[in-house]
Every structure is written in C-alpha cells, then in structure tokens.
Motif scaffolding. Structure first.
Motif, short mmCIF file in Angstrom:
data_model
loop_
_atom_site.label_atom_id
_atom_site.label_comp_id
_atom_site.label_asym_id
_atom_site.label_seq_id
_atom_site.Cartn_x
_atom_site.Cartn_y
_atom_site.Cartn_z
N SER A 85 10.21 2.79 -3.22
CA SER A 85 11.54 2.24 -2.95
C SER A 85 12.57 3.35 -2.72
O SER A 85 13.67 3.08 -2.23
N ARG A 90 15.17 -1.24 1.55
CA ARG A 90 15.04 -2.68 1.27
C ARG A 90 13.85 -3.02 0.39
O ARG A 90 13.70 -4.15 -0.04
N VAL A 92 12.66 -2.96 -3.09
CA VAL A 92 13.34 -2.79 -4.37
C VAL A 92 12.37 -2.49 -5.50
O VAL A 92 12.78 -2.05 -6.58
N TYR A 108 4.57 -5.07 -3.13
CA TYR A 108 5.94 -4.68 -2.82
C TYR A 108 6.86 -5.87 -2.99
O TYR A 108 6.51 -7.00 -2.64
N GLN A 109 8.05 -5.62 -3.51
CA GLN A 109 9.10 -6.63 -3.61
C GLN A 109 10.26 -6.19 -2.73
O GLN A 109 10.73 -5.04 -2.83
N VAL A 110 10.71 -7.09 -1.89
CA VAL A 110 11.75 -6.78 -0.91
C VAL A 110 12.98 -7.63 -1.19
O VAL A 110 12.86 -8.82 -1.50
N GLY A 111 14.14 -7.02 -1.08
CA GLY A 111 15.39 -7.76 -1.22
C GLY A 111 16.29 -7.52 -0.03
O GLY A 111 16.58 -6.37 0.30
N ILE A 112 16.70 -8.60 0.64
CA ILE A 112 17.60 -8.50 1.79
C ILE A 112 18.71 -9.52 1.58
O ILE A 112 18.53 -10.71 1.81
N ALA A 116 14.57 -12.71 -0.83
CA ALA A 116 13.59 -11.80 -1.44
C ALA A 116 12.20 -12.36 -1.22
O ALA A 116 12.00 -13.58 -1.15
N PHE A 117 11.23 -11.46 -1.05
CA PHE A 117 9.84 -11.89 -0.94
C PHE A 117 8.94 -10.72 -1.30
O PHE A 117 9.36 -9.57 -1.33
N GLY A 118 7.70 -11.03 -1.58
CA GLY A 118 6.72 -10.00 -1.92
C GLY A 118 5.56 -10.02 -0.95
O GLY A 118 5.31 -11.01 -0.27
#
Length: 216
Positions: A85, A90, A92, A108-112, A116-118
């Motif tokens: 990260s 993006r 997180v 992976y965990q994504v935040g926009i 959010a999605f993994g």
C-alpha cells in the motif's frame, strides 16, 4: 458512477496488477544510448509491450526505470507484500493469506471514495532471478477485474538496479473507456516504488556514489 470515480477505478486496474510477448532488455548494454540517457536522468520509459500469456483483449504495458539501490534492496521492498500500500495507490491493505516458498497468496483491499473491494493474487517469487510473476488467484472474487497478470524484474545495472514492471489487465469496463490510463499508472507505480527504495537504508555517501556513477 461519476467520471472521477471511473478514472480512479481505471487507474487502480493498472496499478495493481500482452498481446505482445517480447521481453524488454535486462541489461543497460542492450538499450540504446538515448534510452540509457533517459533512464540515468530519472525517466520511466514505458512501452506497449505486455507480459507473456495476456489475453487478446487485455490492456497494459511495460515500464523500465533505474533505481539507485542494489537489487537486494529493491527485492526486499517488492516481497514485503503487507507494505504494498506504500506504492500501489488506492490499495489500503495487503495481507498474505496462504501459499508456500514458491507461491504466495495475497489479499488486497482497495478503497476508492465510498467504495471498497478485495481481490486475491497468486504471486510467484524467484529470489535467484529477482523476479515476481503474478495473476489473479482462482476460486476468489476479484471485484472489477477479469484479468490481472504481470511481473516485476530486477537486474543489476552499474551499481544500481534496472527495474522492469509489466502488467496486463482486463476489467468489467469497456476497453474504450480505459484507453490512455495505462501509461500514467505504470509510471506512477514505478516512481512511487523507486522513491520508497531510495529513501530506505543506506548512507547519504553511498547514495551519492551511486548517483555519480549513473551520471557518467
């Protein structure tokens, strides 16, 4: 979905990861004088070359850059999966959730914004060659991704490291919408990784010696 959100999703698609399977040179000697000059000046050179095995509808490319650090220093940052990260915007969080010495399963965990999605990636590190290949892990959901594969390759280059980063990505979004985002994202990821490595362990005098050698 707003235009700004779409652009963020597209940038992410190529940050965390071809038709063409030609490998880029693994040595400065195989590059042109102009390419060597551009790399020594700190430029990230990007081509449309995609990694082997990419589908015909995948998009992406290959980025090449010099990092003023040893291959071992670069390698330690690349295989620090929980630390991804720090240079994959993006993303997180990243967590190793399985695997062995030949394969590492990373979530992976994504935040926009509010979204959010993994997704899960199978990573295949080769310490001897300083190379990591990857693709989406089977049996897991991957959000907007339909394909995400690529590799990092690190080679010694005159007291520094020649780093190659290649990706091939296919998403749920139409191809014409993603056109033009790949080169910017490749450059952004490599630049952030290089900054992180060069700010790491090593005395100021050691970094100065590397810079002097590269400027010759």
């Amino acid at each position: 979905m707003t235009p700004a959100l779409v652009r963020s999703l597209l940038a992410l698609a190529v940050l965390v990861g071809g038709l063409v399977t030609v490998a880029w040179p693994a040595s400065l000697r195989e590059l042109s004088e102009d390419q060597r000059r551009r790399l020594a000046a700190g430029e990230v050179i990007v081509s449309d070359t995609l990694p082997p095995g990419a589908s015909e509808s995948a998009r992406g490319g290959t980025a090449l850059a010099l990092v003023r650090a040893s291959p071992e220093q670069v390698w330690r940052v690349l295989v620090d999966y929980p630390g991804h990260s720090r240079y994959y915007p993006r993303v997180v969080a990243a967590e190793v959730v399985g695997g062995d010495e030949r394969r590492v399963l990373v979530r992976y965990q994504v935040g926009i914004g509010p979204f959010a999605f993994g997704f899960h990636m199978d990573k295949f590190p080769d310490p001897r060659r300083h190379r990591i290949d990857w693709h989406l892990a089977e049996g897991h959901s991957h959000g907007l991704f339909r394909e995400n594969s690529g590799y990092w390759q690190v080679d010694e280059a005159d007291a520094a490291s020649l780093v190659t980063y290649a990706i091939a990505v296919r998403t749920v979004l139409p191809a014409f919408v993603t056109r033009g985002t790949e080169r910017e994202s490749l450059t952004e990821t490599v630049t952030a990784m290089r900054k992180l490595v060069e700010a790491g362990p090593g005395t100021r005098s050691e970094r100065a010696v590397l810079a002097a050698r590269l400027s010759r």
